[in-house]
Design a protein around this motif. Sequence first.
Motif, mmCIF file in Angstrom:
data_model
loop_
_atom_site.group_PDB
_atom_site.id
_atom_site.type_symbol
_atom_site.label_atom_id
_atom_site.label_comp_id
_atom_site.label_asym_id
_atom_site.label_seq_id
_atom_site.Cartn_x
_atom_site.Cartn_y
_atom_site.Cartn_z
ATOM 1 N N ILE A 6 1.078 -1.357 0.120
ATOM 2 C CA ILE A 6 -0.010 0.121 -0.190
ATOM 3 C C ILE A 6 0.964 1.525 -0.437
ATOM 4 O O ILE A 6 2.020 1.503 0.583
ATOM 5 C CB ILE A 6 -0.625 -0.065 1.161
ATOM 6 C CG1 ILE A 6 -1.640 -1.377 1.945
ATOM 7 C CG2 ILE A 6 -1.766 1.186 1.353
ATOM 8 C CD1 ILE A 6 -3.007 -1.349 0.376
ATOM 9 N N GLY A 8 2.981 1.664 -3.047
ATOM 10 C CA GLY A 8 3.630 0.973 -3.452
ATOM 11 C C GLY A 8 4.403 2.314 -4.767
ATOM 12 O O GLY A 8 4.832 1.689 -5.376
ATOM 13 N N LEU A 11 8.194 7.168 -2.689
ATOM 14 C CA LEU A 11 9.539 6.887 -2.547
ATOM 15 C C LEU A 11 9.812 5.972 -2.275
ATOM 16 O O LEU A 11 10.594 4.965 -3.058
ATOM 17 C CB LEU A 11 9.855 8.406 -1.499
ATOM 18 C CG LEU A 11 11.632 8.046 -1.588
ATOM 19 C CD1 LEU A 11 11.648 8.423 -2.855
ATOM 20 C CD2 LEU A 11 12.114 8.868 -0.496
ATOM 21 N N ILE A 12 9.921 5.133 -1.162
ATOM 22 C CA ILE A 12 10.164 4.067 -0.436
ATOM 23 C C ILE A 12 9.305 2.313 -1.752
ATOM 24 O O ILE A 12 10.110 1.644 -1.819
ATOM 25 C CB ILE A 12 10.214 3.791 0.669
ATOM 26 C CG1 ILE A 12 10.780 5.020 1.656
ATOM 27 C CG2 ILE A 12 10.888 2.802 1.277
ATOM 28 C CD1 ILE A 12 12.120 5.404 0.982
ATOM 29 N N GLY A 13 7.970 3.037 -2.012
ATOM 30 C CA GLY A 13 7.478 1.910 -2.243
ATOM 31 C C GLY A 13 7.744 1.392 -3.474
ATOM 32 O O GLY A 13 7.881 0.290 -3.925
ATOM 33 N N PRO A 32 -3.996 5.056 -4.811
ATOM 34 C CA PRO A 32 -5.309 5.304 -5.308
ATOM 35 C C PRO A 32 -5.443 5.445 -6.442
ATOM 36 O O PRO A 32 -5.724 5.118 -7.699
ATOM 37 C CB PRO A 32 -5.512 6.871 -3.902
ATOM 38 C CG PRO A 32 -4.189 6.545 -3.444
ATOM 39 C CD PRO A 32 -3.762 5.359 -3.489
ATOM 40 N N ASN A 37 -7.582 2.293 -2.022
ATOM 41 C CA ASN A 37 -7.552 4.069 -1.126
ATOM 42 C C ASN A 37 -7.488 3.421 0.108
ATOM 43 O O ASN A 37 -8.741 2.878 0.199
ATOM 44 C CB ASN A 37 -8.443 4.947 -1.765
ATOM 45 C CG ASN A 37 -8.916 6.182 -1.891
ATOM 46 O OD1 ASN A 37 -8.363 6.438 0.208
ATOM 47 N ND2 ASN A 37 -8.082 7.347 -2.413
ATOM 48 N N SER A 38 -6.950 3.370 0.965
ATOM 49 C CA SER A 38 -7.331 3.104 2.268
ATOM 50 C C SER A 38 -8.362 4.118 3.270
ATOM 51 O O SER A 38 -7.994 3.893 3.764
ATOM 52 C CB SER A 38 -5.551 3.249 2.504
ATOM 53 O OG SER A 38 -5.233 4.198 2.535
ATOM 54 N N THR A 58 2.210 4.253 3.048
ATOM 55 C CA THR A 58 1.246 5.240 2.818
ATOM 56 C C THR A 58 1.709 6.231 3.001
ATOM 57 O O THR A 58 3.335 6.126 3.889
ATOM 58 C CB THR A 58 -0.213 4.572 3.072
ATOM 59 O OG1 THR A 58 0.274 4.652 4.452
ATOM 60 C CG2 THR A 58 -0.671 4.031 2.368
ATOM 61 N N PHE A 71 -5.318 11.064 8.322
ATOM 62 C CA PHE A 71 -4.428 10.163 7.256
ATOM 63 C C PHE A 71 -4.389 8.817 7.960
ATOM 64 O O PHE A 71 -4.929 7.213 7.473
ATOM 65 C CB PHE A 71 -3.804 10.919 6.717
ATOM 66 C CG PHE A 71 -3.112 10.025 5.884
ATOM 67 C CD1 PHE A 71 -3.899 9.622 4.293
ATOM 68 C CD2 PHE A 71 -2.509 8.881 5.464
ATOM 69 C CE1 PHE A 71 -3.486 9.052 3.217
ATOM 70 C CE2 PHE A 71 -1.856 7.904 5.161
ATOM 71 C CZ PHE A 71 -2.645 8.333 3.447
ATOM 72 N N THR A 130 15.416 6.534 10.600
ATOM 73 C CA THR A 130 15.487 7.993 10.917
ATOM 74 C C THR A 130 15.178 8.711 9.664
ATOM 75 O O THR A 130 14.728 8.002 8.804
ATOM 76 C CB THR A 130 17.358 8.079 10.432
ATOM 77 O OG1 THR A 130 17.774 7.296 10.020
ATOM 78 C CG2 THR A 130 17.279 7.396 11.958
ATOM 79 N N PHE A 135 14.451 13.448 1.641
ATOM 80 C CA PHE A 135 13.783 14.750 2.351
ATOM 81 C C PHE A 135 14.370 16.568 3.018
ATOM 82 O O PHE A 135 14.597 16.899 3.433
ATOM 83 C CB PHE A 135 13.531 14.141 4.011
ATOM 84 C CG PHE A 135 11.863 14.939 4.583
ATOM 85 C CD1 PHE A 135 10.912 15.530 3.800
ATOM 86 C CD2 PHE A 135 12.080 15.126 5.687
ATOM 87 C CE1 PHE A 135 9.804 15.854 4.890
ATOM 88 C CE2 PHE A 135 10.839 15.145 6.494
ATOM 89 C CZ PHE A 135 9.724 15.411 5.315
#
Length: 250
Positions: A6, A8, A11-13, A32, A37-38, A58, A71, A130, A135
């Motif tokens: 979720i 996916g 950035l990390i997904g 989405p 959509n969670s 997410t 959220f 961390t 970012f």
Amino acid sequence: MKIVVIGGTGLIGSKTVPILRQGGHEVLAASPSSGVNSITGEGLKEAMTGAQVVIDLTNSPSFEDRAVLEFFETSGRNLVPAEAAAGVRHHVALSIVAIDRTDNGYFRAKVAQEKLIETSGIPYTIIRATQFMEFLGGIADSSADGNIVRLPPGLFQPIAADDIAPIVAEVALAPPRNGISEIAGPELAPFNEIVARYLKAVGDPREVASDPEARYWGGRVEERSLVPLGEARLGRIGLDEWLRRSKARA
Ligand SMILES: NC(=O)c1ccc[n+]([C@@H]2O[C@H](COP(=O)([O-])OP(=O)(O)OC[C@H]3O[C@@H](n4cnc5c(N)ncnc54)[C@H](OP(=O)(O)O)[C@@H]3O)[C@@H](O)[C@H]2O)c1
């Protein structure tokens, strides 16, 4: 094995999904934009059918205190019954180091997300990372006062997304720990110094001022407020290497 990621496409997904696919798993990159959509619950039941592992990567579109709390609470409350109904055997989530000992609105929302996971009854592993190196620009912008970026001198240990994704994939394939494990970058240095190195390297002319009173997303930062206190797995990509890779990709 079917694995639902979720978030996916984030950035990390988007770095985790291909690693799992290379391992021969059936991976659904859910978001989405792919009809899952969670927050509204749309597509969750179908996505979870047959899934053994769910990885929650997410993020809230808004970082405003109330919006981000809403959220992660709403998303968690929708994911738990959908996963329980599908018989999911391992829920993995990416959280943040120190959220329960450093106060700001975003961290409070991540604490709420973790609580829902811990009380869900679904076997889980929470990975606390961390701050992402990706970012650093956002942190500078959020701490800028004209041409001066004010940051506290507390210790900082950012980690690259390229170090995080393989760890998330590895954790997802391992048995649930029903606990938290922490990961951090390989370098530990004052917050202001790391952001100053970043800005200089990307040609950003803003000056960084060390200011013990400067807040991080509204919260006070002491010497070890943002870094792991106990054992943490360390990434391999230092800031200079990450900057080199980022320039090569641009
Ligand atoms: N930033 C940091 O320094 C840091 C440090 C440690 C942990 N974390 C945590 O790491 C996690 C992943 O961060 P990230 O930077 O990879 O996030 P990101 O790039 O902002 O991606 C967010 C993902 O969430 C999806 N999403 C948004 N709303 C959704 C919804 N209603 N239903 C389903 N999916 C939804 C997005 O889908 P679309 O692409 O379709 O919008 C996207 O795939 C976050 O939970 C964050 O708290 C962050």
